[in-house]
Design a protein around this motif. Structure first.
Motif, PDB file in Angstrom:
ATOM      1  N   LYS A 192       0.869  -1.062  -0.079  1.00 60.93           N
ATOM      2  CA  LYS A 192      -0.081  -0.025   0.036  1.00 60.93           C
ATOM      3  C   LYS A 192       0.803   1.368   0.182  1.00 60.93           C
ATOM      4  O   LYS A 192       1.738   1.287   0.880  1.00 60.93           O
ATOM      5  CB  LYS A 192      -1.104  -0.053   1.167  1.00 60.93           C
ATOM      6  CG  LYS A 192      -1.873   1.162   1.107  1.00 60.93           C
ATOM      7  CD  LYS A 192      -2.954   1.044   2.233  1.00 60.93           C
ATOM      8  CE  LYS A 192      -3.827   2.147   2.255  1.00 60.93           C
ATOM      9  NZ  LYS A 192      -4.810   2.171   3.314  1.00 60.93           N
ATOM     10  N   ASP A 193       0.663   2.320  -0.804  1.00 62.61           N
ATOM     11  CA  ASP A 193       1.321   3.535  -1.080  1.00 62.61           C
ATOM     12  C   ASP A 193       2.959   3.199  -1.062  1.00 62.61           C
ATOM     13  O   ASP A 193       3.637   3.890  -0.487  1.00 62.61           O
ATOM     14  CB  ASP A 193       1.072   4.536   0.019  1.00 62.61           C
ATOM     15  CG  ASP A 193      -0.405   4.697   0.114  1.00 62.61           C
ATOM     16  OD1 ASP A 193      -0.911   4.732  -0.791  1.00 62.61           O
ATOM     17  OD2 ASP A 193      -0.800   4.882   1.290  1.00 62.61           O
ATOM     18  N   GLY A 194       3.309   1.963  -1.798  1.00 61.01           N
ATOM     19  CA  GLY A 194       4.754   1.883  -1.955  1.00 61.01           C
ATOM     20  C   GLY A 194       5.365   1.253  -0.769  1.00 61.01           C
ATOM     21  O   GLY A 194       6.602   1.161  -0.737  1.00 61.01           O
ATOM     22  N   LYS A 195       4.729   0.809   0.189  1.00 61.32           N
ATOM     23  CA  LYS A 195       5.361   0.217   1.425  1.00 61.32           C
ATOM     24  C   LYS A 195       4.525  -1.188   1.611  1.00 61.32           C
ATOM     25  O   LYS A 195       3.543  -1.657   1.134  1.00 61.32           O
ATOM     26  CB  LYS A 195       4.765   1.228   2.740  1.00 61.32           C
ATOM     27  CG  LYS A 195       5.291   2.340   2.740  1.00 61.32           C
ATOM     28  CD  LYS A 195       4.899   3.274   3.796  1.00 61.32           C
ATOM     29  CE  LYS A 195       5.521   4.742   3.794  1.00 61.32           C
ATOM     30  NZ  LYS A 195       5.220   5.380   4.909  1.00 61.32           N
ATOM     31  N   TYR A 196       5.226  -2.030   2.285  1.00 61.55           N
ATOM     32  CA  TYR A 196       4.640  -3.518   2.680  1.00 61.55           C
ATOM     33  C   TYR A 196       4.655  -3.701   4.058  1.00 61.55           C
ATOM     34  O   TYR A 196       5.193  -3.235   5.038  1.00 61.55           O
ATOM     35  CB  TYR A 196       6.342  -4.472   2.190  1.00 61.55           C
ATOM     36  CG  TYR A 196       6.517  -4.125   0.740  1.00 61.55           C
ATOM     37  CD1 TYR A 196       5.945  -5.028  -0.133  1.00 61.55           C
ATOM     38  CD2 TYR A 196       7.575  -3.213   0.516  1.00 61.55           C
ATOM     39  CE1 TYR A 196       6.470  -4.974  -1.420  1.00 61.55           C
ATOM     40  CE2 TYR A 196       7.863  -3.001  -0.937  1.00 61.55           C
ATOM     41  CZ  TYR A 196       7.352  -3.940  -1.881  1.00 61.55           C
ATOM     42  OH  TYR A 196       7.708  -3.802  -3.160  1.00 61.55           O
ATOM     43  N   TYR A 197       3.467  -4.208   4.085  1.00 59.61           N
ATOM     44  CA  TYR A 197       2.956  -4.577   5.462  1.00 59.61           C
ATOM     45  C   TYR A 197       2.562  -6.090   5.551  1.00 59.61           C
ATOM     46  O   TYR A 197       2.576  -6.531   4.797  1.00 59.61           O
ATOM     47  CB  TYR A 197       1.384  -3.556   5.782  1.00 59.61           C
ATOM     48  CG  TYR A 197       1.665  -2.354   5.544  1.00 59.61           C
ATOM     49  CD1 TYR A 197       1.920  -1.360   6.782  1.00 59.61           C
ATOM     50  CD2 TYR A 197       1.744  -1.558   4.290  1.00 59.61           C
ATOM     51  CE1 TYR A 197       2.182  -0.185   6.619  1.00 59.61           C
ATOM     52  CE2 TYR A 197       1.655  -0.285   4.359  1.00 59.61           C
ATOM     53  CZ  TYR A 197       2.036   0.239   5.445  1.00 59.61           C
ATOM     54  OH  TYR A 197       2.419   1.718   5.458  1.00 59.61           O
ATOM     55  N   CYS A 198       2.723  -6.416   6.946  1.00 62.47           N
ATOM     56  CA  CYS A 198       2.205  -8.011   7.437  1.00 62.47           C
ATOM     57  C   CYS A 198       0.719  -8.318   7.075  1.00 62.47           C
ATOM     58  O   CYS A 198       0.521  -9.441   6.914  1.00 62.47           O
ATOM     59  CB  CYS A 198       2.922  -8.196   8.485  1.00 62.47           C
ATOM     60  SG  CYS A 198       1.930  -7.586   9.924  1.00 62.47           S
ATOM     61  N   CYS A 199      -0.135  -7.244   7.073  1.00 65.44           N
ATOM     62  CA  CYS A 199      -1.430  -7.612   7.007  1.00 65.44           C
ATOM     63  C   CYS A 199      -2.439  -6.578   6.582  1.00 65.44           C
ATOM     64  O   CYS A 199      -1.800  -5.207   6.962  1.00 65.44           O
ATOM     65  CB  CYS A 199      -2.066  -8.044   8.463  1.00 65.44           C
ATOM     66  SG  CYS A 199      -2.003  -7.082   9.484  1.00 65.44           S
ATOM     67  N   GLU A 200      -3.401  -6.591   6.388  1.00 67.14           N
ATOM     68  CA  GLU A 200      -4.474  -5.369   6.304  1.00 67.14           C
ATOM     69  C   GLU A 200      -4.582  -4.548   7.389  1.00 67.14           C
ATOM     70  O   GLU A 200      -4.806  -3.032   7.146  1.00 67.14           O
ATOM     71  CB  GLU A 200      -5.787  -5.951   5.697  1.00 67.14           C
ATOM     72  CG  GLU A 200      -5.838  -6.591   4.700  1.00 67.14           C
ATOM     73  CD  GLU A 200      -5.810  -5.891   3.250  1.00 67.14           C
ATOM     74  OE1 GLU A 200      -6.042  -4.511   3.458  1.00 67.14           O
ATOM     75  OE2 GLU A 200      -5.264  -6.287   2.236  1.00 67.14           O
ATOM     76  N   ALA A 201      -4.597  -5.082   8.591  1.00 69.94           N
ATOM     77  CA  ALA A 201      -4.748  -4.054   9.815  1.00 69.94           C
ATOM     78  C   ALA A 201      -3.752  -3.149   9.954  1.00 69.94           C
ATOM     79  O   ALA A 201      -3.798  -1.768  10.134  1.00 69.94           O
ATOM     80  CB  ALA A 201      -4.746  -4.915  11.095  1.00 69.94           C
ATOM     81  N   CYS A 202      -2.396  -3.504   9.817  1.00 67.81           N
ATOM     82  CA  CYS A 202      -1.356  -2.598   9.758  1.00 67.81           C
ATOM     83  C   CYS A 202      -1.411  -1.725   8.402  1.00 67.81           C
ATOM     84  O   CYS A 202      -1.141  -0.495   8.670  1.00 67.81           O
ATOM     85  CB  CYS A 202      -0.019  -3.372   9.585  1.00 67.81           C
ATOM     86  SG  CYS A 202       0.393  -4.145  11.041  1.00 67.81           S
ATOM     87  N   ALA A 203      -1.749  -2.056   7.295  1.00 70.20           N
ATOM     88  CA  ALA A 203      -1.763  -1.182   6.076  1.00 70.20           C
ATOM     89  C   ALA A 203      -2.749  -0.392   6.046  1.00 70.20           C
ATOM     90  O   ALA A 203      -2.526   0.959   5.635  1.00 70.20           O
ATOM     91  CB  ALA A 203      -2.058  -2.416   4.876  1.00 70.20           C
TER      92      ALA A 203
END
Length: 53
Positions: free
Chosen positions: A26-37
């Motif tokens: 999301k927005d060029g960043k990497y997250y472990c899950c939807e909650a963090c994103a």
């Protein structure tokens, strides 16, 4: 030269390391899950054992 295949979740409070292949992008960043994103808008954490975000 080596290729990065995993990195820390972009959520500041999160401790998780995520595979770039499996990450939520999301927005060029990497997250472990939807909650963090989504910035924990509903108040939930990532739910991964040992992480208190």
């Amino acid at each position: 030269m080596s290729t990065v295949t995993s990195m820390k979740c972009a959520c500041d409070r999160c401790l998780c390391v995520v595979s770039l292949e499996d990450a939520v992008k999301k927005d060029g960043k990497y997250y472990c899950c939807e909650a963090c994103a989504n910035g924990h808008t509903d108040g939930s954490g990532c739910g991964h054992q040992g992480c208190g975000c």
